[in-house]
Design a protein around this motif. Sequence first.
Motif, PDB file in Angstrom:
ATOM      1  N   ILE A  18      80.715  35.825  55.896  1.00  0.00           N
ATOM      2  CA  ILE A  18      82.509  35.857  54.948  1.00  0.00           C
ATOM      3  C   ILE A  18      82.904  34.703  54.834  1.00  0.00           C
ATOM      4  O   ILE A  18      83.017  33.258  53.402  1.00  0.00           O
ATOM      5  CB  ILE A  18      83.307  35.949  55.207  1.00  0.00           C
ATOM      6  CG1 ILE A  18      83.579  37.756  55.512  1.00  0.00           C
ATOM      7  CG2 ILE A  18      84.901  35.906  55.072  1.00  0.00           C
ATOM      8  CD1 ILE A  18      84.298  38.408  56.404  1.00  0.00           C
ATOM      9  N   VAL A  19      82.608  32.799  55.678  1.00  0.00           N
ATOM     10  CA  VAL A  19      82.636  31.543  55.519  1.00  0.00           C
ATOM     11  C   VAL A  19      81.732  31.609  54.253  1.00  0.00           C
ATOM     12  O   VAL A  19      81.810  30.857  53.673  1.00  0.00           O
ATOM     13  CB  VAL A  19      82.125  31.292  57.182  1.00  0.00           C
ATOM     14  CG1 VAL A  19      81.958  30.093  57.030  1.00  0.00           C
ATOM     15  CG2 VAL A  19      83.956  32.570  58.103  1.00  0.00           C
ATOM     16  N   ALA A  20      80.171  31.984  54.248  1.00  0.00           N
ATOM     17  CA  ALA A  20      79.565  31.371  53.795  1.00  0.00           C
ATOM     18  C   ALA A  20      80.109  31.432  51.410  1.00  0.00           C
ATOM     19  O   ALA A  20      79.746  30.693  51.057  1.00  0.00           O
ATOM     20  CB  ALA A  20      78.163  31.888  54.005  1.00  0.00           C
ATOM     21  N   ALA A  21      80.709  32.979  51.470  1.00  0.00           N
ATOM     22  CA  ALA A  21      80.694  33.259  50.676  1.00  0.00           C
ATOM     23  C   ALA A  21      82.166  33.339  50.217  1.00  0.00           C
ATOM     24  O   ALA A  21      82.296  31.445  48.841  1.00  0.00           O
ATOM     25  CB  ALA A  21      81.272  34.799  50.146  1.00  0.00           C
ATOM     26  N   ALA A  22      82.951  32.648  50.627  1.00  0.00           N
ATOM     27  CA  ALA A  22      83.982  30.956  50.862  1.00  0.00           C
ATOM     28  C   ALA A  22      83.537  30.115  50.538  1.00  0.00           C
ATOM     29  O   ALA A  22      84.297  29.132  49.415  1.00  0.00           O
ATOM     30  CB  ALA A  22      85.292  31.629  51.990  1.00  0.00           C
ATOM     31  N   TRP A  23      82.527  29.471  51.116  1.00  0.00           N
ATOM     32  CA  TRP A  23      82.379  27.715  51.015  1.00  0.00           C
ATOM     33  C   TRP A  23      81.857  27.904  49.314  1.00  0.00           C
ATOM     34  O   TRP A  23      81.769  26.933  48.167  1.00  0.00           O
ATOM     35  CB  TRP A  23      80.902  27.533  52.165  1.00  0.00           C
ATOM     36  CG  TRP A  23      80.331  26.635  52.053  1.00  0.00           C
ATOM     37  CD1 TRP A  23      78.825  26.115  51.574  1.00  0.00           C
ATOM     38  CD2 TRP A  23      81.208  24.794  52.083  1.00  0.00           C
ATOM     39  NE1 TRP A  23      78.747  24.718  51.905  1.00  0.00           N
ATOM     40  CE2 TRP A  23      79.482  24.138  52.436  1.00  0.00           C
ATOM     41  CE3 TRP A  23      82.014  24.802  52.554  1.00  0.00           C
ATOM     42  CZ2 TRP A  23      80.064  22.416  52.247  1.00  0.00           C
ATOM     43  CZ3 TRP A  23      82.618  23.730  52.896  1.00  0.00           C
ATOM     44  CH2 TRP A  23      81.509  22.613  53.186  1.00  0.00           C
ATOM     45  N   LEU A  24      80.326  29.282  49.268  1.00  0.00           N
ATOM     46  CA  LEU A  24      80.125  29.116  48.064  1.00  0.00           C
ATOM     47  C   LEU A  24      81.281  28.901  46.590  1.00  0.00           C
ATOM     48  O   LEU A  24      81.076  28.198  46.119  1.00  0.00           O
ATOM     49  CB  LEU A  24      79.180  30.371  47.774  1.00  0.00           C
ATOM     50  CG  LEU A  24      77.145  30.463  48.373  1.00  0.00           C
ATOM     51  CD1 LEU A  24      76.976  31.711  48.221  1.00  0.00           C
ATOM     52  CD2 LEU A  24      76.673  28.790  47.986  1.00  0.00           C
ATOM     53  N   ASN A  25      82.144  29.832  47.129  1.00  0.00           N
ATOM     54  CA  ASN A  25      83.171  29.664  45.959  1.00  0.00           C
ATOM     55  C   ASN A  25      83.499  28.574  45.612  1.00  0.00           C
ATOM     56  O   ASN A  25      84.428  28.430  44.658  1.00  0.00           O
ATOM     57  CB  ASN A  25      84.434  30.770  46.480  1.00  0.00           C
ATOM     58  CG  ASN A  25      84.003  32.540  46.007  1.00  0.00           C
ATOM     59  OD1 ASN A  25      83.029  32.853  45.023  1.00  0.00           O
ATOM     60  ND2 ASN A  25      84.299  32.848  46.984  1.00  0.00           N
ATOM     61  N   LEU A  26      83.908  27.599  46.635  1.00  0.00           N
ATOM     62  CA  LEU A  26      84.954  25.958  46.677  1.00  0.00           C
ATOM     63  C   LEU A  26      83.858  25.192  45.866  1.00  0.00           C
ATOM     64  O   LEU A  26      84.350  24.827  45.063  1.00  0.00           O
ATOM     65  CB  LEU A  26      85.116  25.649  47.899  1.00  0.00           C
ATOM     66  CG  LEU A  26      86.446  26.371  48.913  1.00  0.00           C
ATOM     67  CD1 LEU A  26      86.190  26.082  50.550  1.00  0.00           C
ATOM     68  CD2 LEU A  26      87.128  26.077  48.286  1.00  0.00           C
ATOM     69  N   LYS A  27      82.419  26.017  45.936  1.00  0.00           N
ATOM     70  CA  LYS A  27      81.115  25.035  45.258  1.00  0.00           C
ATOM     71  C   LYS A  27      81.057  26.172  43.782  1.00  0.00           C
ATOM     72  O   LYS A  27      79.996  24.097  43.601  1.00  0.00           O
ATOM     73  CB  LYS A  27      79.740  25.101  45.312  1.00  0.00           C
ATOM     74  CG  LYS A  27      80.336  24.330  47.423  1.00  0.00           C
ATOM     75  CD  LYS A  27      79.046  24.134  48.492  1.00  0.00           C
ATOM     76  CE  LYS A  27      77.782  23.476  48.070  1.00  0.00           C
ATOM     77  NZ  LYS A  27      76.632  23.057  48.461  1.00  0.00           N
ATOM     78  N   GLY A  28      81.273  26.282  43.044  1.00  0.00           N
ATOM     79  CA  GLY A  28      81.882  27.184  42.453  1.00  0.00           C
ATOM     80  C   GLY A  28      80.787  28.408  42.245  1.00  0.00           C
ATOM     81  O   GLY A  28      80.291  28.415  40.775  1.00  0.00           O
ATOM     82  N   TYR A  29      80.649  28.536  42.750  1.00  0.00           N
ATOM     83  CA  TYR A  29      79.542  29.622  42.673  1.00  0.00           C
ATOM     84  C   TYR A  29      80.784  31.239  42.104  1.00  0.00           C
ATOM     85  O   TYR A  29      81.324  31.252  43.357  1.00  0.00           O
ATOM     86  CB  TYR A  29      78.473  29.703  43.917  1.00  0.00           C
ATOM     87  CG  TYR A  29      77.721  28.590  43.947  1.00  0.00           C
ATOM     88  CD1 TYR A  29      76.516  28.744  43.532  1.00  0.00           C
ATOM     89  CD2 TYR A  29      78.414  27.315  44.359  1.00  0.00           C
ATOM     90  CE1 TYR A  29      75.185  28.349  43.414  1.00  0.00           C
ATOM     91  CE2 TYR A  29      76.684  26.738  44.756  1.00  0.00           C
ATOM     92  CZ  TYR A  29      75.228  27.113  44.750  1.00  0.00           C
ATOM     93  OH  TYR A  29      74.692  26.024  44.534  1.00  0.00           O
TER      94      TYR A  29
END
Length: 125
Positions: A18-29
């Motif tokens: 969940i944390v990794a997915a949120a991090w990727l979303n913040l980076k534009g993924y």
Amino acid sequence: MGSRRRKKAYQKGVLAEIVAAAWLNLKGYRIRERRFKCSYGEIDLIAERGKTIIFVEVKARGTAQEAAEAIQRPQRQRISRAANWYIARHLPEADAAHFGYRFDSILLVPWRWPCHILDAWQEES
């Protein structure tokens, strides 16, 4: 006792993803799949950015080195096979020809920002 430890490890893994997915979303993924499973293996996250499909392995450990070392060759091979299956089944041939692919890892360590390693390994068979 063993099942309690296994359940805690599972919950830790789900939280890490969940944390990794949120991090990727913040980076534009854009997250295409979470916890993708097929007969060849499991992929923690499948993301997309531009014309690139990214197959992401997430590891949470006490140190970044421990997390990186936890992604061994047999696991990379299973992820590669699952990625090939995903591409064959989920992308029409016309789309597949226009996409690039890579394997990333996200390493999570307590009280540190996630470490996103782009192109962490090449496809293995």
